[in-house]
Design a protein around this motif. Structure first.
Motif, PDB file in Angstrom:
ATOM      1  N   ASP A   7       0.804  -1.220   0.000  1.00 27.06           N
ATOM      2  CA  ASP A   7       0.000   0.000   0.000  1.00 27.06           C
ATOM      3  C   ASP A   7       0.838   1.273   0.000  1.00 27.06           C
ATOM      4  N   ASN A   8       1.843   1.373   0.887  1.00 26.07           N
ATOM      5  CA  ASN A   8       2.638   2.590   0.919  1.00 26.07           C
ATOM      6  C   ASN A   8       3.924   2.386   1.690  1.00 26.07           C
ATOM      7  N   LEU A  28       4.918  13.263  -7.887  1.00 27.99           N
ATOM      8  CA  LEU A  28       3.863  12.611  -7.125  1.00 27.99           C
ATOM      9  C   LEU A  28       2.698  13.565  -6.931  1.00 27.99           C
ATOM     10  N   GLU A  31      -2.598  13.084  -2.534  1.00 28.78           N
ATOM     11  CA  GLU A  31      -3.886  12.404  -2.488  1.00 28.78           C
ATOM     12  C   GLU A  31      -4.759  12.964  -1.371  1.00 28.78           C
ATOM     13  N   ARG A  58       0.786  10.061  -4.117  1.00 27.71           N
ATOM     14  CA  ARG A  58       0.567   8.947  -5.043  1.00 27.71           C
ATOM     15  C   ARG A  58       1.408   9.140  -6.301  1.00 27.71           C
ATOM     16  N   THR A  59       1.991   8.050  -6.780  1.00 28.26           N
ATOM     17  CA  THR A  59       2.723   8.109  -8.036  1.00 28.26           C
ATOM     18  C   THR A  59       1.727   8.293  -9.188  1.00 28.26           C
ATOM     19  N   GLY A  62      -0.626   5.568 -10.125  1.00 28.69           N
ATOM     20  CA  GLY A  62      -1.624   5.191  -9.131  1.00 28.69           C
ATOM     21  C   GLY A  62      -1.325   3.918  -8.357  1.00 28.69           C
ATOM     22  N   HIS A  63      -0.165   3.301  -8.593  1.00 31.11           N
ATOM     23  CA  HIS A  63       0.145   2.023  -7.954  1.00 31.11           C
ATOM     24  C   HIS A  63       0.949   2.142  -6.670  1.00 31.11           C
ATOM     25  N   SER A  64       1.636   3.235  -6.447  1.00 34.96           N
ATOM     26  CA  SER A  64       2.507   3.360  -5.273  1.00 34.96           C
ATOM     27  C   SER A  64       2.200   4.646  -4.526  1.00 34.96           C
ATOM     28  N   ARG A  65       2.450   4.621  -3.216  1.00 31.23           N
ATOM     29  CA  ARG A  65       2.186   5.785  -2.374  1.00 31.23           C
ATOM     30  C   ARG A  65       3.289   5.970  -1.342  1.00 31.23           C
TER      31      ARG A  65
END
Length: 145
Positions: A7-8, A28, A31, A58-59, A62-65
């Motif tokens: 998730d992060n 980034l 969010e 958020r990248t 949308g996959h990494s935070r």
């Protein structure tokens, strides 16, 4: 049951606003921001009565935070920001970028400093480490085609 996702990654900072600005410059997206406090939060972290300001970044894919946290209570107890690249524990976050030279130029205006130099790994990547806001170690990788 299988692992679903990561998730992060959490990073504790002293100056939340300038760190958010730095990671926005990197690309980034913010969010959201929130204050986290209360009995439930202390049970999760083991810190008891805590008050933390967080910003979730958020990248673009949308996959990494990144979860950036500023502790108001209890106070920060350790500082690993100036640890060398061979220190034990969590060390850095690596980001893939389109143009490493352009990215460095933009981030230097926000205080980033190159740790070593930009190097080429075979015909696959150009890589470097920088020290970002508050001395955070950040890796940049440009895939070569």
């Amino acid at each position: 049951m299988a692992l679903k996702r990561m998730d992060n990654v959490g990073i504790v900072v002293d100056d939340l606003d300038s760190t958010v600005d730095f990671f926005r410059e990197l690309g980034l997206e913010l969010e959201g921001r929130a204050a986290i406090e209360g009995e439930w939060a202390g049970r999760v972290t083991g810190l008891g009565d805590q008050h933390v300001e967080i910003a979730m970044m958020r990248t673009p894919d949308g996959h990494s935070r990144l979860e950036l946290s500023r502790f108001l209570r209890p106070p920060v107890v350790a500082d690993h920001r100036n640890a060398p690249v061979n220190a034990l524990g969590y060390l850095r976050v690596m980001f893939a970028v389109d143009d490493i030279d352009d990215t460095l130029e933009r981030l230097r205006k926000r205080g980033a400093e190159l740790v070593g130099e930009v190097v080429r790994y075979k015909d696959a990547y150009r890589l470097c480490y920088i020290r970002g806001p508050e001395g955070l170690l950040i890796g940049l990788a440009q895939e070569l085609s």
